[in-house]
Design an enzyme around this catalytic site. Structure first.
Site, PDB file in Angstrom:
ATOM      1  CE  LYS A 194      31.343  12.696 -10.958  1.00 36.42           C
ATOM      2  NZ  LYS A 194      31.662  11.275 -10.860  1.00 36.42           N
ATOM      3  NE  ARG A 204      24.588   9.728  -9.141  1.00 35.94           N
ATOM      4  CZ  ARG A 204      24.482  10.865  -8.474  1.00 35.94           C
ATOM      5  NH1 ARG A 204      23.409  11.112  -7.765  1.00 35.94           N
ATOM      6  NH2 ARG A 204      25.472  11.740  -8.506  1.00 35.94           N
ATOM      7  CE  LYS A 216      27.434   9.891  -6.031  1.00 38.22           C
ATOM      8  NZ  LYS A 216      28.094   9.102  -7.093  1.00 38.22           N
ATOM      9  CD  GLU A 232      39.177  20.356  -7.182  1.00 39.79           C
ATOM     10  OE1 GLU A 232      40.157  19.622  -7.341  1.00 39.79           O
ATOM     11  OE2 GLU A 232      38.427  20.281  -6.193  1.00 39.79           O
ATOM     12  CE  LYS A 247      30.431  12.730 -14.826  1.00 42.66           C
ATOM     13  NZ  LYS A 247      30.708  11.600 -14.008  1.00 42.66           N
ATOM     14  CB  SER A 273      23.929   9.339 -18.356  1.00 38.24           C
ATOM     15  OG  SER A 273      23.834   9.922 -17.079  1.00 38.24           O
ATOM     16  CE1 TYR A 312      27.180   6.407 -21.058  1.00 42.17           C
ATOM     17  CE2 TYR A 312      27.040   8.794 -20.803  1.00 42.17           C
ATOM     18  CZ  TYR A 312      27.342   7.551 -20.284  1.00 42.17           C
ATOM     19  OH  TYR A 312      27.801   7.440 -19.001  1.00 42.17           O
TER      20      TYR A 312
HETATM   21  C1  PBG Z   1      31.092   7.692 -10.673  1.00 39.27           C
HETATM   22  C2  PBG Z   1      30.739   8.350 -11.936  1.00 39.27           C
HETATM   23  C3  PBG Z   1      29.532   9.021 -12.264  1.00 39.27           C
HETATM   24  C4  PBG Z   1      29.618   9.342 -13.601  1.00 39.27           C
HETATM   25  C5  PBG Z   1      30.869   8.915 -14.056  1.00 39.27           C
HETATM   26  N1  PBG Z   1      31.550   8.325 -13.013  1.00 39.27           N
HETATM   27  C6  PBG Z   1      28.292   9.273 -11.475  1.00 39.27           C
HETATM   28  C7  PBG Z   1      28.319  10.051 -10.247  1.00 39.27           C
HETATM   29  O1  PBG Z   1      29.299  10.689  -9.895  1.00 39.27           O
HETATM   30  O2  PBG Z   1      27.296  10.028  -9.566  1.00 39.27           O
HETATM   31  C8  PBG Z   1      28.515  10.006 -14.385  1.00 39.27           C
HETATM   32  C9  PBG Z   1      28.501   9.714 -15.841  1.00 39.27           C
HETATM   33  C10 PBG Z   1      27.241  10.009 -16.550  1.00 39.27           C
HETATM   34  O3  PBG Z   1      26.236  10.510 -16.008  1.00 39.27           O
HETATM   35  O4  PBG Z   1      27.235   9.710 -17.748  1.00 39.27           O
HETATM   36  N2  PBG Z   1      31.801   8.421  -9.765  1.00 39.27           N
END
Ligand code: PBG
Length: 325
Positions: A194, A204, A216, A232, A247, A273, A312
């Site tokens: 991720k 968010r 993050k 990982e 992701k 998203s 989505y």
């Molecule tokens: C939470 C999480 C996130 C997403 C999925 N689980 C956001 C983040 O890590 O800030 C993002 C999903 C998306 O943008 O569609 N840990």
């Protein structure tokens, strides 16, 4: 000319016969944002056609998608600000929106695969995925909370728990906790690589989980790295993950491809998203056709090696998929 590749592109029938990659409704997992209450439907700024829904409406929509061939959904909770705190207490409420939703969905649509996200950010006042001390995101202390959270989801009937927090050792910690409680059939879909991406902004916004400080980058991966994704992947395999995830998806097709070659586990991609919102914004301005662009995007993610995709765009392209199959 002896070789004319265009011969294999001449008719629709020939093009279909020589097609290498397929996109089916069964390859897609639909995300849902769940709010407390009844008959609630809230639009989300910058997230066209995606809404926060109360459980009764999620149920209706999930049934509709399942009838059209969708086999999985993933749930994200929208927690009211007054219930958020420093230590994500609401994540451990067995009567919270997610445990309640999982129980109802598995009861009413038992053949649908229900996945829950495991991380603290929907529940923390600071918006980080873990516990925090002096602005440091604590690894091992966070694991204990994630274990408890996963046990609640698994006991509610989740088919997979999906840790998205990027703490070290989380997959092993979850596997041990689940097995110790006799929940060996609950799978772990790990957000293996991720990335610390700028493409999570609409998500968010949906959760109201914007960061109060920092970023993050001390836990999510550096977009510059690909070998680290394979590290990982190896660790997640050793710790007992059932499925690995990459992701975001489109900017990271090379990672999907390499992980597919390096691992024997199924690979999931999260078309996030921001990837969705960019296309919808262009569509709304008449610059392109969202349905067609999403078909191409999701097909490309499969071509790179993803076995299935969280997107989505799932509801949007189902009609197109039923026309092409
Ligand atoms: C939470 C999480 C996130 C997403 C999925 N689980 C956001 C983040 O890590 O800030 C993002 C999903 C998306 O943008 O569609 N840990």
């Amino acid at each position: 000319m002896l070789k004319r590749p265009r011969r294999n592109r001449r008719t629709s029938a020939i093009r279909s016969l020589t097609e290498e990659t397929f996109l089916r409704a069964a390859d897609l997992v639909a995300p849902f944002f769940i709010v407390e209450g009844q008959n609630r439907r809230e639009p989300i700024a910058g997230f066209a056609q995606i809404e926060r829904l109360s459980l009764d409406l999620v149920m209706q929509e999930a049934k509709r998608l399942h009838q059209q061939g969708v086999l999985g959904i993933i749930l994200f909770p929208v927690i009211p600000t007054e219930k958020k705190d420093e230590i994500a207490s609401a994540a451990l409420d067995p009567e919270g929106v997610i445990p309640q939703a999982v129980r109802a969905l598995k009861r009413e649509i038992p053949t649908l695969c229900v996945i829950t996200d495991i991380a603290l950010d929907p529940f923390t006042s600071h918006g980080h995925d873990g516990l925090v001390r002096h602005e440091e995101i604590l690894n091992d202390e966070t694991l204990e909370v994630l274990q408890k959270m996963a046990l609640i989801h698994a006991a509610s009937g989740a088919d997979f728990v999906a840790p998205s927090d990027m703490m070290d050792g989380r997959v092993g910690a979850l596997r041990r906790a689940l097995d110790a409680q006799g929940l060996m059939h609950t799978g772990i879909l790990s957000y293996t690589s991720k990335y610390a991406s700028s493409l999570y902004a609409p998500f968010r916004e949906a959760l109201g989980s914007s960061l109060r400080f920092g970023d993050k980058k001390t836990y999510q991966m550096n977009p510059a790295n690909s070998r680290e994704a394979l590290l990982e992947a190896r660790l997640d395999e050793e710790e007992g993950a059932d499925i690995l995830m990459v992701k975001p998806a489109l900017f990271y097709l090379d990672i999907i491809h390499r992980m597919k070659q390096a691992s024997h586990l199924p690979i999931c991609a999260f078309h996030v998203s921001g990837e969705y919102a960019m296309v919808m914004a262009a569509h709304e301005r008449g610059m392109l056709n969202a349905e067609k662009v999403f078909y191409e995007a999701l097909l490309s993610i499969k071509r790179a090696g993803a076995d299935f995709i969280i997107s989505y765009a799932t509801p949007l392209i189902l009609t197109l998929l039923s026309r092409t199959s």
